[in-house]
Write an enzyme that holds these catalytic residues in place. Sequence first.
Site, PDB file in Angstrom:
ATOM      1  N   GLY A  13     -50.226   0.475 -19.870  1.00 35.23           N
ATOM      2  CA  GLY A  13     -49.014  -0.222 -20.279  1.00 35.23           C
ATOM      3  C   GLY A  13     -49.213  -1.088 -21.506  1.00 35.23           C
ATOM      4  O   GLY A  13     -48.619  -2.160 -21.624  1.00 35.23           O
ATOM      5  N   ALA A  14     -50.039  -0.626 -22.437  1.00 41.85           N
ATOM      6  CA  ALA A  14     -50.414  -1.473 -23.581  1.00 41.85           C
ATOM      7  C   ALA A  14     -49.558  -1.236 -24.820  1.00 41.85           C
ATOM      8  O   ALA A  14     -49.921  -1.676 -25.900  1.00 41.85           O
ATOM      9  CB  ALA A  14     -51.880  -1.249 -23.922  1.00 41.85           C
ATOM     10  N   ILE A  18     -47.777  -8.036 -22.750  1.00 42.96           N
ATOM     11  CA  ILE A  18     -49.088  -8.586 -22.421  1.00 42.96           C
ATOM     12  C   ILE A  18     -50.198  -7.572 -22.664  1.00 42.96           C
ATOM     13  O   ILE A  18     -51.259  -7.924 -23.192  1.00 42.96           O
ATOM     14  CB  ILE A  18     -49.098  -9.079 -20.958  1.00 42.96           C
ATOM     15  N   GLY A  19     -49.960  -6.322 -22.315  1.00 40.49           N
ATOM     16  CA  GLY A  19     -50.984  -5.299 -22.546  1.00 40.49           C
ATOM     17  C   GLY A  19     -51.352  -5.181 -24.007  1.00 40.49           C
ATOM     18  O   GLY A  19     -52.533  -5.077 -24.366  1.00 40.49           O
ATOM     19  N   LYS A  38     -46.605   5.212 -21.150  1.00 40.69           N
ATOM     20  CA  LYS A  38     -45.619   6.299 -21.163  1.00 40.69           C
ATOM     21  C   LYS A  38     -44.849   6.391 -22.467  1.00 40.69           C
ATOM     22  O   LYS A  38     -44.335   7.448 -22.817  1.00 40.69           O
ATOM     23  CB  LYS A  38     -44.618   6.112 -20.020  1.00 40.69           C
ATOM     24  N   TYR A 164     -40.553  -5.922  -4.660  1.00 38.93           N
ATOM     25  CA  TYR A 164     -41.405  -6.290  -5.795  1.00 38.93           C
ATOM     26  C   TYR A 164     -42.622  -7.084  -5.336  1.00 38.93           C
ATOM     27  O   TYR A 164     -43.745  -6.849  -5.804  1.00 38.93           O
ATOM     28  CB  TYR A 164     -40.608  -7.109  -6.807  1.00 38.93           C
ATOM     29  N   LYS A 168     -46.543  -6.197  -6.118  1.00 37.38           N
ATOM     30  CA  LYS A 168     -47.493  -7.061  -6.831  1.00 37.38           C
ATOM     31  C   LYS A 168     -48.626  -7.511  -5.920  1.00 37.38           C
ATOM     32  O   LYS A 168     -49.794  -7.529  -6.337  1.00 37.38           O
ATOM     33  CB  LYS A 168     -46.778  -8.294  -7.406  1.00 37.38           C
TER      34      LYS A 168
END
Length: 273
Positions: A13-14, A18-19, A38, A164, A168
């Site tokens: 997810g970069a 944040i990634g 993605k 959620y 997490k």
Amino acid sequence: MTTLSGKTLFITGASRGIGLAIALRAARDGANVVIAAKSDVSNPRLPGTIHTAASAVEAAGGKALALKCDIREEEQVHAAVAAAVDAFGGIDILVNNASAIWLRGTLDTPMKRFDLMQQVNSRGSFLCAQACLPQLLKAPNPHILTLCPPPSLDPKWWGPHTGYTLAKMGMSFVTLGLAAEFGPQGVAVNALWPRTLIATDALNMIPGVAAGNGRTPAIMGDAAHAVLTRAAAGFSGNFLVDDEVLRQAGVTDFSGYAVDPSMPLFPDLFLDA
């Protein structure tokens, strides 16, 4: 070790948020960064792709490998890990950053959304660790860093959005388990969570909150860097908070991370003030 020069980071997810901040901080050291996400085509509602992220990493001084990868798909994850090893010779660090969010109650949570969160968050973190560990176990200072909160059974975090919170906390419990299993083998397995809201696209999911109530993703990039440059041996199973990590590293002034210093900072979910 104070630098990530020459290290290879596999970050899920970069492509943004944040990634990307973690990727850019590593890139400034001259690291190799695998952008596994993605988003390979630009979306006007969600800026940033693996290609724009890779360009930013290289502009910052790192080497980048952009890989389209849906971490729900086992074959895609293993193919991405193989491509990373082929490009850079191994993997030193896994950052489990990819996450799906839906802050609604039970009756307002479609099962499709519930399933997405479980598949991306806890299952995805487990799968990426499973795929990277054969490489990490050969690395000289291996780390797994997962962006998840300290485990909590406090009902106040569960009642408003059970789906959620489960997703997490699933990441948190995966971290606990991996730390217990692989910490003794020399892999640092830890979690990192922000003290305040971070100004990313996820804020759009929280009603009544503006970007000015948060800090920039850079604080998480700097905190992750401080964690990932530590000696891995004996450093596992910790649930770390960004400003605590930086305070231990000698940072005393956090005002530069505020999006709008005139606005109050809102605490992030799952942390007691």
